[in-house]
Write a protein that holds these residues in place. Structure first.
Motif, PDB file in Angstrom:
ATOM      1  N   GLN A 255       0.833  -1.204   0.000  1.00 44.64           N
ATOM      2  CA  GLN A 255       0.000   0.000   0.000  1.00 44.64           C
ATOM      3  C   GLN A 255       0.869   1.257   0.000  1.00 44.64           C
ATOM      4  N   GLN A 256       1.921   1.227   0.801  1.00 49.46           N
ATOM      5  CA  GLN A 256       2.825   2.385   0.839  1.00 49.46           C
ATOM      6  C   GLN A 256       3.463   2.631  -0.527  1.00 49.46           C
ATOM      7  N   SER A 257       3.721   1.544  -1.240  1.00 50.13           N
ATOM      8  CA  SER A 257       4.362   1.653  -2.560  1.00 50.13           C
ATOM      9  C   SER A 257       3.353   1.755  -3.701  1.00 50.13           C
ATOM     10  N   LYS A 258       2.051   1.731  -3.341  1.00 52.66           N
ATOM     11  CA  LYS A 258       0.970   1.798  -4.328  1.00 52.66           C
ATOM     12  C   LYS A 258       1.065   0.661  -5.346  1.00 52.66           C
ATOM     13  N   LEU A 259       1.324  -0.551  -4.812  1.00 52.56           N
ATOM     14  CA  LEU A 259       1.443  -1.735  -5.653  1.00 52.56           C
ATOM     15  C   LEU A 259       0.285  -2.688  -5.363  1.00 52.56           C
ATOM     16  N   TRP A 260      -0.447  -3.025  -6.421  1.00 53.47           N
ATOM     17  CA  TRP A 260      -1.554  -3.974  -6.272  1.00 53.47           C
ATOM     18  C   TRP A 260      -0.970  -5.395  -6.261  1.00 53.47           C
ATOM     19  N   ALA A 261      -1.059  -6.037  -5.081  1.00 57.28           N
ATOM     20  CA  ALA A 261      -0.499  -7.383  -4.915  1.00 57.28           C
ATOM     21  C   ALA A 261       0.969  -7.422  -5.316  1.00 57.28           C
ATOM     22  N   GLY A 262       1.702  -6.405  -4.934  1.00 56.69           N
ATOM     23  CA  GLY A 262       3.133  -6.394  -5.225  1.00 56.69           C
ATOM     24  C   GLY A 262       3.843  -7.568  -4.579  1.00 56.69           C
ATOM     25  N   SER A 263       3.380  -7.949  -3.392  1.00 60.00           N
ATOM     26  CA  SER A 263       3.943  -9.113  -2.690  1.00 60.00           C
ATOM     27  C   SER A 263       3.051 -10.320  -2.982  1.00 60.00           C
ATOM     28  N   ARG A 264       2.938 -10.624  -4.274  1.00 55.42           N
ATOM     29  CA  ARG A 264       1.944 -11.602  -4.723  1.00 55.42           C
ATOM     30  C   ARG A 264       2.092 -12.959  -4.036  1.00 55.42           C
ATOM     31  N   ASP A 265       3.296 -13.468  -3.992  1.00 59.03           N
ATOM     32  CA  ASP A 265       3.498 -14.789  -3.387  1.00 59.03           C
ATOM     33  C   ASP A 265       3.133 -14.789  -1.908  1.00 59.03           C
ATOM     34  N   ALA A 266       3.513 -13.737  -1.230  1.00 57.04           N
ATOM     35  CA  ALA A 266       3.269 -13.674   0.218  1.00 57.04           C
ATOM     36  C   ALA A 266       1.786 -13.595   0.541  1.00 57.04           C
ATOM     37  N   VAL A 267       1.040 -12.783  -0.210  1.00 53.47           N
ATOM     38  CA  VAL A 267      -0.359 -12.534   0.162  1.00 53.47           C
ATOM     39  C   VAL A 267      -1.326 -13.560  -0.409  1.00 53.47           C
ATOM     40  N   THR A 268      -0.863 -14.382  -1.352  1.00 56.21           N
ATOM     41  CA  THR A 268      -1.769 -15.374  -1.946  1.00 56.21           C
ATOM     42  C   THR A 268      -1.500 -16.795  -1.475  1.00 56.21           C
ATOM     43  N   ASN A 269      -0.345 -17.028  -0.875  1.00 59.91           N
ATOM     44  CA  ASN A 269      -0.018 -18.369  -0.380  1.00 59.91           C
ATOM     45  C   ASN A 269      -0.153 -18.402   1.140  1.00 59.91           C
ATOM     46  N   TYR A 270      -1.293 -18.878   1.576  1.00 55.18           N
ATOM     47  CA  TYR A 270      -1.520 -18.975   3.015  1.00 55.18           C
ATOM     48  C   TYR A 270      -2.292 -20.246   3.326  1.00 55.18           C
ATOM     49  N   ARG A 271      -2.257 -20.602   4.603  1.00 50.91           N
ATOM     50  CA  ARG A 271      -2.942 -21.815   5.059  1.00 50.91           C
ATOM     51  C   ARG A 271      -4.158 -21.433   5.887  1.00 50.91           C
ATOM     52  N   TYR A 272      -5.182 -22.277   5.818  1.00 49.34           N
ATOM     53  CA  TYR A 272      -6.315 -22.106   6.714  1.00 49.34           C
ATOM     54  C   TYR A 272      -5.876 -22.507   8.135  1.00 49.34           C
ATOM     55  N   LEU A 273      -6.379 -21.798   9.107  1.00 45.71           N
ATOM     56  CA  LEU A 273      -6.080 -22.192  10.481  1.00 45.71           C
ATOM     57  C   LEU A 273      -6.600 -23.596  10.768  1.00 45.71           C
ATOM     58  N   SER A 274      -7.710 -23.953  10.152  1.00 47.66           N
ATOM     59  CA  SER A 274      -8.320 -25.263  10.391  1.00 47.66           C
ATOM     60  C   SER A 274      -7.478 -26.416   9.854  1.00 47.66           C
ATOM     61  N   SER A 275      -6.443 -26.098   9.082  1.00 50.82           N
ATOM     62  CA  SER A 275      -5.568 -27.150   8.556  1.00 50.82           C
ATOM     63  C   SER A 275      -4.323 -27.338   9.417  1.00 50.82           C
ATOM     64  N   MET A 276      -4.220 -26.560  10.507  1.00 50.95           N
ATOM     65  CA  MET A 276      -2.973 -26.534  11.276  1.00 50.95           C
ATOM     66  C   MET A 276      -3.165 -26.969  12.727  1.00 50.95           C
ATOM     67  N   THR A 277      -2.034 -27.252  13.354  1.00 55.83           N
ATOM     68  CA  THR A 277      -2.000 -27.646  14.761  1.00 55.83           C
ATOM     69  C   THR A 277      -1.247 -26.597  15.570  1.00 55.83           C
ATOM     70  N   LEU A 278      -1.799 -26.262  16.722  1.00 58.00           N
ATOM     71  CA  LEU A 278      -1.141 -25.349  17.666  1.00 58.00           C
ATOM     72  C   LEU A 278      -0.706 -26.155  18.881  1.00 58.00           C
ATOM     73  N   SER A 279       0.601 -26.132  19.164  1.00 58.25           N
ATOM     74  CA  SER A 279       1.114 -26.745  20.383  1.00 58.25           C
ATOM     75  C   SER A 279       1.249 -25.671  21.448  1.00 58.25           C
TER      76      SER A 279
END
Length: 356
Positions: free
Chosen positions: A148-172
């Motif tokens: 947003q600061q750089s006025k880039l639409w999905a400039g960090s494409r890999d970071a913002v599109t590759n995520y996991r659902y919390l329901s798929s993970m384990t918390l210890s």
């Protein structure tokens, strides 16, 4: 009717005395304000050598004291007779390790007064903080902010599109007292599987009551099970350095772990900085989200500040709110009065021998 014992409030938490007055207008209070004591959040700034003569006199006469553990520790290290009339101290924090780490404690064989922890209030805010940090990390909110600061639409494409659902993970969860269980319950609400590391398996371990799917006394198993590991462990002789010296290697992919993100909201001395940096460098863990540290405030020379795989937070995940103090203190005060000023029946008593 006997005279009620006076409660002395000497705290950096603004509004504590007023909250007590609002909750019980008949409570006899002695409020001590001195420029030698200030602070914010989880940080206390106190110079006992700068106390006024009047403050010293009031503290020496205090029978019941509400204060921060770090304040009491510093005060007694400076003058071991500074609280010579004290019978009961109500901590304003959940952690009381500053007292156990003080020279006063190490040189005293018999402490004549009782200490009660500030308990029962920190679970929800710390759970909120932990889940918020997990979501922030998975969804790369920091990358979005930079875009947003750089006025880039999905400039960090890999970071913002590759995520996991919390329901798929384990918390210890390392440490399943009130706070740990609250974190587990909130994680379950998001569909996460939860594993709880404890010293002994609780007799009542129903998921509905604890939020924990599986308890274990095996630290290696807990470290290997989690996509995220959150430590809520207190500072005790048994937990100091528990995760240091390569222990987190068990969480690495090479050892059958998931290379998790490590979150610490317990106490910073559960792992030393050198061991934490090694765990990050050798990919035992993929990141660290830290609200507590070995030394606080975190020194500017610390390498943790400049790492992109570390989030530094200034011990604010669960702050004592002035409005919470009456909830914890007044029921104990009633017990104290009804038992002829005996501390035997107080809730949340600290065991001087166990260290918590």
């Amino acid at each position: 009717m006997p005279t009620l014992p006076t409660v002395t409030v000497f705290s950096s938490i603004q509004g504590t005395a007023q909250s007590l007055r609002d909750a019980d207008p008949n409570l006899p209070l002695q409020v001590v304000q001195d420029p030698a004591l200030s602070g914010f959040g989880g940080t206390v700034e106190f110079n006992p050598s700068a106390l006024s003569a009047e403050t010293k006199s009031i503290l020496q006469q205090a029978e019941i004291l509400i204060s921060e553990p770090a304040v009491v520790a510093s005060l007694l290290d400076y003058d071991r007779f500074a609280l010579s009339s004290l019978k009961w101290c109500q901590s304003t924090y959940a952690g009381v390790d500053p007292l156990f780490n003080s020279s006063f404690f190490s040189s005293t064989t018999n402490i004549p007064w009782k200490l009660t922890r500030f308990a029962g209030c920190f679970g929800p805010p710390i759970a909120e903080w932990c889940i918020a940090r997990i979501i922030e990390h998975e969804r790369s909110f920091a990358a979005t902010a930079k875009d947003q600061q750089s006025k880039l639409w999905a400039g960090s494409r890999d970071a913002v599109t590759n995520y996991r659902y919390l329901s798929s993970m384990t918390l210890s969860v390392l440490g399943c007292g009130d706070i740990g269980r609250c974190i587990a319950k909130v994680a379950k609400a998001f569909g996460m599987k939860t594993v709880g590391y404890v010293r002994t398996i609780p007799t009542s371990s129903k998921k509905e009551e604890t939020g924990v799917d599986e308890f274990t006394t095996d630290l290696t198993k807990a470290l290997q099970s989690g996509d995220y590991i959150v430590s809520v462990l207190p500072s005790t002789p048994e937990t100091r350095g528990l995760l240091s010296n390569g222990v987190l290697q068990a969480a690495s992919n090479a050892k059958g772990g998931l290379c998790p993100v490590f979150i610490n909201v317990g106490r910073g001395d559960v792992i030393d900085e050198k061991s934490l940096l090694e765990a990050l460098d050798k990919k035992y863990i993929s990141g660290a989200i830290l609200d507590v540290f070995e030394e606080e405030p975190l020194p500017t020379k610390s390498k943790l500040w400049s790492r992109s795989d570390v989030i530094v937070s200034p011990h604010v995940s669960g702050l004592t709110q002035a409005s919470d103090v009456p909830k914890v203190f007044l029921s104990n005060y009633q017990r104290y009065v009804e038992n002829d000023c005996s501390t035997a029946e107080l809730k949340f008593l600290v065991d001087w021998k166990k260290g918590y």
